[in-house]
Design a protein around this motif. Sequence first.
Motif, PDB file in Angstrom:
ATOM      1  N   ARG A 285      -8.657   1.268   7.581  1.00  0.00           N
ATOM      2  CA  ARG A 285      -8.083   0.316   6.617  1.00  0.00           C
ATOM      3  C   ARG A 285      -7.437   1.068   5.457  1.00  0.00           C
ATOM      4  NH1 ARG A 285     -10.655  -5.338   4.560  1.00  0.00           N
ATOM      5  NH2 ARG A 285     -10.122  -5.763   6.708  1.00  0.00           N
ATOM      6  N   ASN A 286      -6.163   0.756   5.194  1.00  0.00           N
ATOM      7  CA  ASN A 286      -5.444   1.311   4.038  1.00  0.00           C
ATOM      8  C   ASN A 286      -5.570   2.831   3.943  1.00  0.00           C
ATOM      9  OD1 ASN A 286      -4.683  -1.282   3.339  1.00  0.00           O
ATOM     10  ND2 ASN A 286      -6.379  -1.557   1.918  1.00  0.00           N
TER      11      ASN A 286
ATOM     12  N   VAL B 290       0.830  -1.202   0.000  1.00  0.00           N
ATOM     13  CA  VAL B 290       0.000   0.000   0.000  1.00  0.00           C
ATOM     14  C   VAL B 290       0.867   1.255   0.000  1.00  0.00           C
ATOM     15  CG1 VAL B 290      -1.740   1.316   1.251  1.00  0.00           C
ATOM     16  CG2 VAL B 290      -1.924  -1.168   1.109  1.00  0.00           C
TER      17      VAL B 290
ATOM     18  N   THR C 168      -8.894  -0.132  -2.834  1.00  0.00           N
ATOM     19  CA  THR C 168      -8.125  -1.064  -2.001  1.00  0.00           C
ATOM     20  C   THR C 168      -7.373  -2.057  -2.878  1.00  0.00           C
ATOM     21  OG1 THR C 168      -9.730  -0.909  -0.188  1.00  0.00           O
ATOM     22  CG2 THR C 168      -8.334  -2.871  -0.244  1.00  0.00           C
TER      23      THR C 168
END
Length: 333
Positions: free
Chosen positions: A120-121, A87, A127
């Motif tokens: 998240r992320n 990421v 994503t």
Amino acid sequence: MIPRFIFTPDEKAQLLSLLEQSRLSPYKNYPEFSQEIRNLHHLVPPRFVKECQDISHERASHQQKIHVIRNCPLDPVIPELDPEDPVTDKHLKKNRFISEAFLELFAQLTVTPLLSYETRNKGDFFTDVIAIKKYSGQLTGFSDSELVFHNDRTAHKVRADYITLLGMRCPDDDLIYTGYIDGADIIKNLEPAHIEYLRQPHFFTVFDVFSRDMNKQLSTSGKHPILSNAHSIRYLDTMTCVAPEAPLEARDAFIAFKNAMTRSQCKRHRILTGDLLTFANQDGLHNREKIDVLNPESASSRWLLKTYAFKDTDTAESFRPFWSENRAGCVID
């Protein structure tokens, strides 16, 4: 599955040229990025606009809950990402966002607003489904392993109605399939008495390892039913369990549910580079099957770009109490 829509070379080139006009980063300013894509609607190839309208109709009428589109526009350069932290590496290397623009366009044309998760992320609306080295062999979409049947974010309070996957890098010599079971098919294989208990909050789900790492406060969900609405499901195989105090009838219903899954039809699709696979998240279950992997190293570099979406704007608005104060559509969960 056979793709229901394939971009012609001319359509793909036209759409690629159109999406290249977007220079904003969806990771730095998603609202402006989204509006920039919205301003391009009148220039989109008409056949694709019609296809998105047909998909919306088939979803609303429960005719079809999973669709495949092939030969979609992608970024001209797909970077290799560091498996230790893909990421962060993506944020460093990726400076063109055609793939994200195409997913945003698809969400807009099907009128399914995107959502993201603040924990998240980095709260990204796009994503990366790619193997992270530390999760190798573990039960999470961010591993190099197979995945049991589930719907995404099973244990969470806010769950996407639709998931869309875009094949960024899919090795040609590895057979990795996404399977999908329609919730309506599962219910057809259940007895009324079992359905009654599956609609009661006799079950709980353990949060997956990635969710627990992103938010240390998460462990297990509250008690919840497995079935809701007409044929919505809340289930993560091996992680959804019967509550200790549940009646014996709930345990029987749980076994019947697992048996019904096995008897239900499973549609499978091997996502190729440039494929878009979109399906109902809550109204079905999906998995990952590694049928034949000739090169484990290349298989671990498989990269799908994923979006979560609400089924319509009214549903998105109904979850406003969960939204982050910083970004609309970014859920605190």
